[in-house]
Scaffold this motif. Structure first.
Motif, PDB file in Angstrom:
ATOM      1  N   SER A  57       0.833  -1.213   0.000  1.00 52.59           N
ATOM      2  CA  SER A  57       0.000   0.000   0.000  1.00 52.59           C
ATOM      3  C   SER A  57       0.869   1.265   0.000  1.00 52.59           C
ATOM      4  CB  SER A  57      -0.932   0.041   1.222  1.00 52.59           C
ATOM      5  OG  SER A  57      -1.831  -1.029   1.224  1.00 52.59           O
ATOM      6  N   SER A  58       1.962   1.206  -0.774  1.00 47.21           N
ATOM      7  CA  SER A  58       2.917   2.334  -0.794  1.00 47.21           C
ATOM      8  C   SER A  58       3.251   2.793   0.627  1.00 47.21           C
ATOM      9  CB  SER A  58       2.377   3.491  -1.633  1.00 47.21           C
ATOM     10  OG  SER A  58       2.646   3.257  -3.001  1.00 47.21           O
ATOM     11  N   TRP A  59       3.894   1.882   1.351  1.00 39.10           N
ATOM     12  CA  TRP A  59       4.247   2.099   2.750  1.00 39.10           C
ATOM     13  C   TRP A  59       3.022   2.462   3.567  1.00 39.10           C
ATOM     14  CZ3 TRP A  59       9.770   4.529   2.269  1.00 39.10           C
ATOM     15  CH2 TRP A  59      10.729   3.516   2.493  1.00 39.10           C
ATOM     16  N   TRP A  60       1.975   1.629   3.405  1.00 38.86           N
ATOM     17  CA  TRP A  60       0.838   1.562   4.321  1.00 38.86           C
ATOM     18  C   TRP A  60      -0.144   2.717   4.148  1.00 38.86           C
ATOM     19  CZ3 TRP A  60       4.389   1.258   9.266  1.00 38.86           C
ATOM     20  CH2 TRP A  60       5.467   0.402   9.008  1.00 38.86           C
ATOM     21  N   SER A  61      -0.036   3.448   3.046  1.00 45.79           N
ATOM     22  CA  SER A  61      -0.854   4.658   2.892  1.00 45.79           C
ATOM     23  C   SER A  61      -1.989   4.515   1.882  1.00 45.79           C
ATOM     24  CB  SER A  61       0.035   5.844   2.488  1.00 45.79           C
ATOM     25  OG  SER A  61       0.634   5.622   1.216  1.00 45.79           O
ATOM     26  N   ALA A  62      -1.780   3.777   0.786  1.00 44.48           N
ATOM     27  CA  ALA A  62      -2.748   3.716  -0.314  1.00 44.48           C
ATOM     28  C   ALA A  62      -3.821   2.675  -0.012  1.00 44.48           C
ATOM     29  CB  ALA A  62      -2.041   3.416  -1.630  1.00 44.48           C
ATOM     30  N   ILE A  63      -4.600   2.911   1.036  1.00 45.68           N
ATOM     31  CA  ILE A  63      -5.550   1.900   1.511  1.00 45.68           C
ATOM     32  C   ILE A  63      -6.696   1.673   0.533  1.00 45.68           C
ATOM     33  CG2 ILE A  63      -4.995   2.217   3.940  1.00 45.68           C
ATOM     34  CD1 ILE A  63      -7.472   3.974   4.204  1.00 45.68           C
ATOM     35  N   HIS A  64      -7.000   2.669  -0.301  1.00 50.71           N
ATOM     36  CA  HIS A  64      -8.083   2.530  -1.286  1.00 50.71           C
ATOM     37  C   HIS A  64      -7.557   2.174  -2.669  1.00 50.71           C
ATOM     38  CE1 HIS A  64     -10.350   4.402   1.888  1.00 50.71           C
ATOM     39  NE2 HIS A  64      -9.732   5.545   1.755  1.00 50.71           N
ATOM     40  N   VAL A 280      -9.351   2.743  25.106  1.00 46.21           N
ATOM     41  CA  VAL A 280      -8.502   3.726  25.787  1.00 46.21           C
ATOM     42  C   VAL A 280      -8.416   4.997  24.948  1.00 46.21           C
ATOM     43  CG1 VAL A 280      -6.145   4.231  26.559  1.00 46.21           C
ATOM     44  CG2 VAL A 280      -7.165   1.994  27.022  1.00 46.21           C
ATOM     45  N   VAL A 281      -8.533   6.150  25.601  1.00 47.33           N
ATOM     46  CA  VAL A 281      -8.469   7.441  24.913  1.00 47.33           C
ATOM     47  C   VAL A 281      -7.176   8.151  25.320  1.00 47.33           C
ATOM     48  CG1 VAL A 281      -9.617   9.645  24.503  1.00 47.33           C
ATOM     49  CG2 VAL A 281     -10.983   7.594  24.959  1.00 47.33           C
ATOM     50  N   PRO A 282      -6.323   8.489  24.368  1.00 47.92           N
ATOM     51  CA  PRO A 282      -5.098   9.230  24.719  1.00 47.92           C
ATOM     52  C   PRO A 282      -5.402  10.717  24.913  1.00 47.92           C
ATOM     53  CG  PRO A 282      -5.207   8.951  22.358  1.00 47.92           C
ATOM     54  CD  PRO A 282      -6.424   8.246  22.911  1.00 47.92           C
ATOM     55  N   ASP A 283      -4.396  11.447  25.390  1.00 48.10           N
ATOM     56  CA  ASP A 283      -4.509  12.909  25.476  1.00 48.10           C
ATOM     57  C   ASP A 283      -4.107  13.567  24.165  1.00 48.10           C
ATOM     58  OD1 ASP A 283      -5.068  13.017  28.429  1.00 48.10           O
ATOM     59  OD2 ASP A 283      -3.098  12.043  28.462  1.00 48.10           O
ATOM     60  N   ILE A 284      -3.231  12.890  23.430  1.00 47.74           N
ATOM     61  CA  ILE A 284      -2.743  13.379  22.139  1.00 47.74           C
ATOM     62  C   ILE A 284      -2.703  12.200  21.174  1.00 47.74           C
ATOM     63  CG2 ILE A 284      -0.826  14.495  20.914  1.00 47.74           C
ATOM     64  CD1 ILE A 284       0.018  15.773  23.562  1.00 47.74           C
ATOM     65  N   LEU A 285      -3.126  12.432  19.944  1.00 49.43           N
ATOM     66  CA  LEU A 285      -3.185  11.377  18.939  1.00 49.43           C
ATOM     67  C   LEU A 285      -2.519  11.868  17.655  1.00 49.43           C
ATOM     68  CD1 LEU A 285      -4.499   8.606  17.966  1.00 49.43           C
ATOM     69  CD2 LEU A 285      -6.391  10.020  17.128  1.00 49.43           C
ATOM     70  N   CYS A 286      -1.627  11.061  17.101  1.00 45.60           N
ATOM     71  CA  CYS A 286      -0.973  11.375  15.824  1.00 45.60           C
ATOM     72  C   CYS A 286      -1.506  10.454  14.747  1.00 45.60           C
ATOM     73  CB  CYS A 286       0.543  11.194  15.931  1.00 45.60           C
ATOM     74  SG  CYS A 286       1.352  12.244  17.141  1.00 45.60           S
ATOM     75  N   VAL A 287      -1.890  11.022  13.606  1.00 44.89           N
ATOM     76  CA  VAL A 287      -2.347  10.228  12.464  1.00 44.89           C
ATOM     77  C   VAL A 287      -1.647  10.731  11.206  1.00 44.89           C
ATOM     78  CG1 VAL A 287      -4.592   9.659  13.457  1.00 44.89           C
ATOM     79  CG2 VAL A 287      -4.361  11.718  12.061  1.00 44.89           C
ATOM     80  N   GLY A 288      -1.551   9.852  10.198  1.00 44.08           N
ATOM     81  CA  GLY A 288      -0.914  10.224   8.938  1.00 44.08           C
ATOM     82  C   GLY A 288      -1.091   9.090   7.943  1.00 44.08           C
ATOM     83  N   LYS A 289      -0.083   8.824   7.134  1.00 48.29           N
ATOM     84  CA  LYS A 289      -0.050   7.738   6.153  1.00 48.29           C
ATOM     85  C   LYS A 289      -1.355   7.599   5.373  1.00 48.29           C
ATOM     86  CE  LYS A 289       3.774   4.897   7.837  1.00 48.29           C
ATOM     87  NZ  LYS A 289       4.670   5.197   6.705  1.00 48.29           N
ATOM     88  N   ALA A 290      -2.327   6.834   5.892  1.00 44.83           N
ATOM     89  CA  ALA A 290      -3.562   6.558   5.157  1.00 44.83           C
ATOM     90  C   ALA A 290      -4.525   7.739   5.139  1.00 44.83           C
ATOM     91  CB  ALA A 290      -4.260   5.338   5.756  1.00 44.83           C
ATOM     92  N   LEU A 291      -4.175   8.831   5.799  1.00 44.73           N
ATOM     93  CA  LEU A 291      -5.095   9.961   5.933  1.00 44.73           C
ATOM     94  C   LEU A 291      -5.605  10.454   4.589  1.00 44.73           C
ATOM     95  CD1 LEU A 291      -6.494  12.084   7.690  1.00 44.73           C
ATOM     96  CD2 LEU A 291      -4.347  13.371   7.741  1.00 44.73           C
ATOM     97  N   THR A 292      -4.734  10.539   3.582  1.00 42.11           N
ATOM     98  CA  THR A 292      -5.164  10.974   2.249  1.00 42.11           C
ATOM     99  C   THR A 292      -5.291   9.802   1.281  1.00 42.11           C
ATOM    100  OG1 THR A 292      -2.935  11.348   1.361  1.00 42.11           O
ATOM    101  CG2 THR A 292      -3.944  13.182   2.574  1.00 42.11           C
TER     102      THR A 292
END
Length: 451
Positions: A57-64, A280-292
């Protein structure tokens, strides 16, 4: 066949760097001529053409997958309006809509403050940098200026920029070349493996985590982890109960809890976020890769209103970060389209189907003498070898079997696009197993029909 003078691959080798690779005239490369759905059309240096399933998935990003009509249309609509404006003092609909979508999707639970503030970043590493800055500024503004360090896990990986490198595994990570430049942080042991935790292993690990947090509480700003699955640090899946222990340790010692879901977010492990496996809910969450959906570089850092308000009320009066391409409208528009596809809910069945195919398709690899372990979680499948992978040889062998993989260390793994069919997954697993057998298995084992 002798390559033509000035071929694309030769020109690349003369001028470009590639990830984790030397500048070398002998660097193994394949030219991508086209990409569609889950397939790449490759051209080798000697002119041979190969159509392969992209198992990465192009390093885990191209999920669609590639050339998805919904994402293509979103990009074209935004291009017709404007592709970029600065985010300082300006705003635009794609960024606002994206923030609202992310907040609505983020992990939530009773008794925990929701994640309601969004900082849009350029890449996953930058989102981690922002998270670490947030934590330090929060502690300083809360009257704890000595809290400047972080508690991380052995086996963790959080990116290649300097602060992110400082919370990666300090021994087995990729960043031992910079010992004098990395911050000295605190590390807890890697959690036990999810597949076969020994009785009491999670309790023992949680006890050691608590002891380490207690010993260093006065100097720690936050705990940062990849929940449930450590990616580039070894594709190590661990029990969801460990997330509860991490939350308890953070709360007991006044630390923020940061979840790095850059690799795991948006369904990859079988839940929308890996945090959801434990509620579990964190105080801070980082997301990326599959986002777009793999179209454009974009990431985000989410935090609670308490964190945002405390940092904003501190002496600095602001979060001290501001990328030039922050909130890029084109990337935000495509991200909204990608999250819209995820919101439709089909991803859960896709990931479940993929997991079943990976589990059955990789099972024969367990019979190879060179294989230490085979494991899956969600749309992730891993063949772990006893010894280091011969990356060029296994890559070339997999291509001959119609599969694109990018092994590392002693791991041959896949994170296929969610749209992969059962036949695609079968091709991926058969190609991975055959490539490993051809390159790493002694001849008698290959004769058993595994190569």
């Amino acid at each position: 066949m002798t390559p033509a003078r000035g071929s694309l691959i030769q020109r690349d080798r003369a001028r470009l760097w590639h990830p984790y690779a030397p500048a070398s005239p002998d660097l193994p490369l394949w030219e991508v001529e086209a990409a569609d759905g889950v397939r790449l059309r490759l051209r080798s240096e000697d002119g041979e053409h190969h159509e392969v399933v992209d198992a990465m998935s192009s390093w885990w990003s191209a999920i669609h997958g590639y050339r998805h009509p919904v994402l293509d249309a979103a990009a074209k609509r935004q291009l017709a309006a404007f592709s970029h404006v600065m985010f300082g003092g300006l705003t635009h609909a794609p960024a606002v809509e994206l923030a609202e979508r992310l907040v609505a999707m983020a992990p939530s639970g009773p008794g925990r403050a929701p994640l309601e503030r969004v900082f849009l970043a350029d890449s996953g590493s930058v989102s981690v940098e922002v998270a670490l800055k947030l934590a330090v500024q929060f502690q300083t503004a809360s009257g704890h200026p000595r809290r400047q360090r972080f508690l991380s896990l052995r086996g963790g990986y959080h990116g290649d920029t300097f602060a992110a490198m400082g919370v990666c595994d300090p021994v087995d990570g990729m960043h031992s070349a910079f010992p004098g430049l990395l911050a000295g942080n605190v590390f807890a042991p890697r959690p036990p493996a999810a597949a076969s935790p020994t009785p009491g292993s999670v309790v023992a690990w949680a006890s050691e985590l608590q002891a380490i947090a207690a010993a260093h509480a006065g100097e720690l700003a936050a705990i940062i982890v990849e929940p449930v699955l450590q990616g580039a640090g070894g594709m190590h899946a661990y029990p969801a109960e460990c997330l509860t222990a991490l939350r308890q340790a953070a709360d007991r010692h006044g630390l923020l809890l940061i979840f790095d879901e850059i690799a795991t977010g948006f369904g990859r492990t079988g839940e929308l976020f890996a945090a959801d496996h434990a509620g579990v809910v964190p105080d801070i969450l980082c997301v990326g890769k599959a986002l777009t959906g793999g179209y454009l570089t974009l990431a985000a850092t989410l935090c609670t209103d308490e964190v945002a308000a405390t940092v904003s009320a501190g002496r600095a009066g602001a979060l001290l970060h501001g990328p030039t391409f922050m909130g890029n409208p084109l990337a935000c528009a495509v991200a909204n389209a990608s999250l819209g596809i995820i919101a439709d809910g089909g991803w859960r069945a896709d990931v479940g189907r993929t997991n079943a195919g990976l589990a059955s398709g990789l099972a024969p690899a367990r019979d190879l003498d060179c294989v230490r372990d085979v494991r899956t979680i969600g749309a992730v499948g891993v063949i772990e070898l006893h010894d280091a992978v011969d990356v060029p040889a296994v890559t070339a062998a997999a291509i001959r079997h119609g599969v694109w993989v990018r092994p590392f260390r002693n791991l041959v793994y896949t994170m296929p696009p969610y749209i992969s069919t059962a036949a695609d997954v079968e091709q991926i697993t058969a190609g991975m197993t055959a490539a490993v057998a051809e390159v790493h298995e002694p001849a008698p084992a290959r004769s058993r029909g595994l190569g």
